[in-house]
Design an enzyme around this catalytic site. Structure first.
Site, PDB file in Angstrom:
ATOM      1  N   GLU A   1      -4.748  -7.065  15.323  1.00 53.98           N
ATOM      2  CA  GLU A   1      -4.192  -5.755  14.948  1.00 53.98           C
ATOM      3  C   GLU A   1      -5.290  -4.693  15.037  1.00 53.98           C
ATOM      4  O   GLU A   1      -5.017  -3.522  15.286  1.00 53.98           O
ATOM      5  CB  GLU A   1      -3.591  -5.806  13.538  1.00 53.98           C
ATOM      6  CG  GLU A   1      -2.603  -4.677  13.294  1.00 53.98           C
ATOM      7  CD  GLU A   1      -1.756  -4.874  12.042  1.00 53.98           C
ATOM      8  OE1 GLU A   1      -0.540  -4.668  12.107  1.00 53.98           O
ATOM      9  OE2 GLU A   1      -2.321  -5.234  10.990  1.00 53.98           O
TER      10      GLU A   1
ATOM     11  N   ARG B   1      -5.075  -4.690   6.378  1.00 57.49           N
ATOM     12  CA  ARG B   1      -5.663  -6.009   6.712  1.00 57.49           C
ATOM     13  C   ARG B   1      -7.070  -6.173   6.153  1.00 57.49           C
ATOM     14  O   ARG B   1      -7.700  -7.199   6.361  1.00 57.49           O
ATOM     15  CB  ARG B   1      -5.622  -6.228   8.221  1.00 57.49           C
ATOM     16  CG  ARG B   1      -6.266  -5.142   9.042  1.00 57.49           C
ATOM     17  CD  ARG B   1      -5.878  -5.269  10.513  1.00 57.49           C
ATOM     18  NE  ARG B   1      -6.314  -4.147  11.318  1.00 57.49           N
ATOM     19  CZ  ARG B   1      -5.646  -3.004  11.456  1.00 57.49           C
ATOM     20  NH1 ARG B   1      -4.508  -2.828  10.817  1.00 57.49           N
ATOM     21  NH2 ARG B   1      -6.105  -2.047  12.224  1.00 57.49           N
TER      22      ARG B   1
ATOM     23  N   GLU C   1      10.623  -4.717   4.462  1.00 63.93           N
ATOM     24  CA  GLU C   1      10.713  -6.119   4.030  1.00 63.93           C
ATOM     25  C   GLU C   1      10.366  -6.250   2.551  1.00 63.93           C
ATOM     26  O   GLU C   1      11.072  -6.919   1.777  1.00 63.93           O
ATOM     27  CB  GLU C   1       9.739  -6.995   4.830  1.00 63.93           C
ATOM     28  CG  GLU C   1      10.072  -7.173   6.284  1.00 63.93           C
ATOM     29  CD  GLU C   1       9.398  -6.137   7.179  1.00 63.93           C
ATOM     30  OE1 GLU C   1       9.128  -5.002   6.708  1.00 63.93           O
ATOM     31  OE2 GLU C   1       9.156  -6.451   8.352  1.00 63.93           O
TER      32      GLU C   1
ATOM     33  N   LYS D   1       9.542  -1.163  14.844  1.00 67.98           N
ATOM     34  CA  LYS D   1      10.133  -0.768  13.552  1.00 67.98           C
ATOM     35  C   LYS D   1      11.189   0.309  13.765  1.00 67.98           C
ATOM     36  O   LYS D   1      12.277   0.258  13.185  1.00 67.98           O
ATOM     37  CB  LYS D   1       9.041  -0.176  12.646  1.00 67.98           C
ATOM     38  CG  LYS D   1       8.255  -1.162  11.851  1.00 67.98           C
ATOM     39  CD  LYS D   1       7.476  -0.382  10.780  1.00 67.98           C
ATOM     40  CE  LYS D   1       6.233  -1.116  10.363  1.00 67.98           C
ATOM     41  NZ  LYS D   1       5.364  -0.317   9.510  1.00 67.98           N
TER      42      LYS D   1
ATOM     43  N   HIS E   1      -5.388 -33.660  17.456  1.00 64.93           N
ATOM     44  CA  HIS E   1      -4.250 -34.493  17.856  1.00 64.93           C
ATOM     45  C   HIS E   1      -3.134 -33.649  18.448  1.00 64.93           C
ATOM     46  O   HIS E   1      -1.996 -34.113  18.557  1.00 64.93           O
ATOM     47  CB  HIS E   1      -3.752 -35.291  16.648  1.00 64.93           C
ATOM     48  CG  HIS E   1      -4.818 -36.195  16.100  1.00 64.93           C
ATOM     49  ND1 HIS E   1      -4.919 -37.514  16.443  1.00 64.93           N
ATOM     50  CD2 HIS E   1      -5.869 -35.930  15.288  1.00 64.93           C
ATOM     51  CE1 HIS E   1      -5.976 -38.040  15.838  1.00 64.93           C
ATOM     52  NE2 HIS E   1      -6.567 -37.095  15.134  1.00 64.93           N
TER      53      HIS E   1
ATOM     54  N   LYS F   1       0.838  -1.206   0.000  1.00 70.70           N
ATOM     55  CA  LYS F   1       0.000   0.000   0.000  1.00 70.70           C
ATOM     56  C   LYS F   1       0.871   1.254   0.000  1.00 70.70           C
ATOM     57  O   LYS F   1       0.686   2.150  -0.801  1.00 70.70           O
ATOM     58  CB  LYS F   1      -0.914  -0.036   1.227  1.00 70.70           C
ATOM     59  CG  LYS F   1      -1.782   1.173   1.395  1.00 70.70           C
ATOM     60  CD  LYS F   1      -2.732   0.987   2.573  1.00 70.70           C
ATOM     61  CE  LYS F   1      -3.375   2.309   2.948  1.00 70.70           C
ATOM     62  NZ  LYS F   1      -4.277   2.178   4.091  1.00 70.70           N
TER      63      LYS F   1
HETATM   64  C1  G6Q Z   1      -2.383  -3.941   8.121  1.00 71.83           C
HETATM   65  C2  G6Q Z   1      -1.131  -3.319   8.502  1.00 71.83           C
HETATM   66  C3  G6Q Z   1       0.110  -4.005   7.996  1.00 71.83           C
HETATM   67  C4  G6Q Z   1       0.448  -3.693   6.546  1.00 71.83           C
HETATM   68  C5  G6Q Z   1       1.878  -4.131   6.275  1.00 71.83           C
HETATM   69  C6  G6Q Z   1       2.270  -3.910   4.849  1.00 71.83           C
HETATM   70  O1  G6Q Z   1      -3.462  -3.476   8.360  1.00 71.83           O
HETATM   71  O2  G6Q Z   1      -1.180  -1.989   8.172  1.00 71.83           O
HETATM   72  O3  G6Q Z   1       0.068  -5.402   8.174  1.00 71.83           O
HETATM   73  O4  G6Q Z   1      -0.447  -4.321   5.689  1.00 71.83           O
HETATM   74  O5  G6Q Z   1       2.743  -3.449   7.139  1.00 71.83           O
HETATM   75  O6  G6Q Z   1       2.149  -2.575   4.492  1.00 71.83           O
HETATM   76  P1  G6Q Z   1       2.292  -2.110   2.999  1.00 71.83           P
HETATM   77  O7  G6Q Z   1       1.174  -2.736   2.224  1.00 71.83           O
HETATM   78  O8  G6Q Z   1       2.208  -0.619   3.019  1.00 71.83           O
HETATM   79  O9  G6Q Z   1       3.612  -2.616   2.505  1.00 71.83           O
END
Ligand code: G6Q
Length: 548
Positions: free
Chosen positions: A351, A266, A211, A508, A382, A205
């Site tokens: 979250e 999410r 990462e 972070k 199990h 986003k």
């Molecule tokens: C979800 C969080 C988080 C996010 C990731 C990836 O609601 O905000 O899990 O989706 O940190 O973020 P980007 O899509 O911005 O890379």
């Protein structure tokens, strides 16, 4: 006045004290209509909540609590696009992603539904080209492998849904998901794909996530060992809200699928972030998935509170958390396709509602989001079900099961269902000492008395059964949206912002500060003794062998 100071809250607290003495066995024995009154159906879905610690009065009081928290108005405000994400001052409109073409919803004078469908059409064009083989790699071979690079909301939803809808997926495409900064994750995928037949979907986003950018750069460098810069356009696409960062990475914005700040990470599997899902099941299937979400939105928006499934199930979570003192809940799908559903829901729920201050920034005076966990049945039986049955913690469980199998195989689906039913019944009924003795009557008395206490099950362990016809894209859409709205309902009662995630920031920031300190010889910053010693150990400056 805080929600805990309302008469509705106090009445529930008092009612919980009375309910403590009642066993579910007794509630069933006294009321032959219990199932009839405590289940609800919508097309394709039956929800049985009769095996919960509730009576008519419990439900009535929970509905009073929903009214005291202004739930209907808060729900409508979300659906209308008000900026209910108060800290980030954003609208929360994942429901707009599933509105049908032709519907409209204005946000700051712009019709967001029209924007949504424009991106869906763009996705359709590309998805069908890749699936049909018209979209070719740089050596003119069709695409065989899709690698989604993303983390958190840009990973868990697509990964879960691609797996869940495997029965409908194109067999000539393989899907891989790389999320972790641990280089092992990318390395293992690159071992099994070829540059000329792979597309990388960079899902972010913000397009600033450490990462994802590190993994995307690694994939790009690997790709350029065999191909040229000019070939990138055929092998890298992006799903993002950040056009400039996508361009800076080297992906042509023509190969970018956009979405908007009013889609939380999410909650984003319904947006362009679901591109891998669309590639797997085709656009027709993806639109069915969206329609399933919309079915649940319509139910949530229009059903009276007492018949509203997300409202009832969300309020049950509040009941257990705040009035019965239970701190965790489990989701147990009896459906192998839903293998990743519990970890998906873990993010969605924890979250969203793992918060400690109200919208006004005041510390809450009550418990909020529970720990959510789970695994598919029968595997869990199990493993950890021992604790569910005889442990000292009570964990309310959601059981999910399909009426019909997608892969009939002898009698196995019936065996699966028998196990699902047996678990809910055993958790509810338990086994008394007398029943345990009876079961051991073939043994000599001394042996029977020795073993019987170990074979007692307290029972009275609550569960909800969610039964759907069969897992289709539409069913999956309904199930995800059901849980999204349950999470929303709880957040409203607790007066917390379910749509930010400030709790992931501190780690972070500290990781950013620690990164340069891990270089051998670099200065170690101001840390506690534990962190500083670990930095030195990891830098191999302290080589005292472990265990000495
Ligand atoms: C979800 C969080 C988080 C996010 C990731 C990836 O609601 O905000 O899990 O989706 O940190 O973020 P980007 O899509 O911005 O890379």
């Amino acid at each position: 006045m805080g929600i805990h100071q309302t008469p509705a809250w106090q009445a529930l607290a008092e009612h919980a004290r009375q309910m403590q003495r009642i066993h579910l066995r007794q509630l069933f024995a006294e009321d032959p209509d219990r199932f009839t009154r405590f289940h609800r159906r919508i097309p394709g879905l039956l929800v049985d909540f009769s095996k919960n610690w509730i009576t008519d009065r419990t439900l009535a009081l929970l509905m009073d609590l929903a009214v005291a928290a202004d739930l209907p108005a808060r729900r409508d405000a979300m659906l209308r696009g008000e900026r209910i994400n108060s800290t980030e001052k954003r609208a929360v409109l994942h429901t707009a992603l599933r509105r049908p073409r032709g519907a409209s919803l204005l946000l700051d004078g712009r019709d967001v539904v029209a924007d949504v469908h424009a991106v869906l059409d763009q996705m359709e064009h590309w998805v069908e080209a890749v699936r049909s083989g018209a979209w070719r790699g740089y050596t003119d071979r069709p695409i065989t492998d899709v690698v989604n690079i993303g983390i958190g909301g840009s990973d868990l939803g697509p990964r879960m849904a691609v797996h869940a809808l495997g029965a409908y997926a194109a067999k000539h495409l393989r899907f891989h998901f790389v999320s972790n900064i641990d280089p092992t994750h990318m390395a293992r995928v690159l071992e099994v794909v070829l540059p000329e037949t792979t597309v990388f979907l960079v899902a972010s986003k913000t397009f600033t996530t450490q990462e994802t950018l590190a993994n995307a750069h690694a994939a790009r460098a690997w790709f350029l060992r065999s191909a040229t810069e000019a070939d990138i356009a055929r092998h890298f696409v992006a799903m993002s809200t950040n056009t400039e960062a996508v361009r800076a990475f080297g992906i042509d914005p023509a190969n970018m699928f956009g979405f908007w700040d009013w889609v939380g990470g999410r909650y984003s599997v319904w947006s362009a972030i679901g591109l891998s899902v669309a590639l797997a099941i085709g656009m027709e299937g993806f639109r069915e998935f969206l329609a399933g979400g919309h079915d649940m939105d319509t139910h949530f928006a229009t059903a009276p509170l007492a018949d509203n499934i997300p409202v009832i199930l969300g309020l049950l979570r509040v009941w257990y958390r705040d009035f019965c003192g239970l701190s965790s809940c489990a989701v147990l799908p009896y459906d192998q396709y839903l293998e990743h559903f519990p970890s998906y829901l873990q993010q969605l729920d924890m979250e969203s509602n793992g918060k400690g201050v109200t919208h006004a920034g005041v510390p809450v005076q009550y418990a909020t989001g529970p720990v959510l966990w789970g695994q598919v049945g029968t595997n869990g039986q199990h493993a950890f079900y021992q604790l569910l049955h005889q442990g000292t913690s009570v964990v309310p469980c959601d059981f999910l099961a399909p009426r019909a199998p997608l892969h009939p195989l002898g009698d196995q689906h019936r065996m699966l269902l028998a196990n699902f039913l047996a678990q809910t019944e055993a958790l509810m009924r338990g086994r008394t000492l007398e029943e345990a003795r009876q079961a051991l009557r073939h043994l000599p008395e001394a042996e029977r008395e020795r073993l019987a206490p170990h074979k007692v099950f307290p029972g009275n362990r609550p569960s909800t059964s969610i039964v759907y016809d069969r897992l289709t894209p539409r069913t999956l859409g309904r199930l995800i949206a059901l849980y999204e709205h349950m999470v929303f309902v709880q957040g409203v009662i607790w007066d917390i912002n379910s749509f930010d995630q400030m709790g992931v920031e501190l780690g972070k920031e500290l990781a950013g500060a620690l990164l340069p300190e891990l270089v051998p010889g670099a200065a170690v910053g101001e840390h506690d003794a534990s962190t500083a010693a670990l930095v030195r150990y990891l830098r191999a400056e302290d080589d005292t062998p472990a265990g000495d």
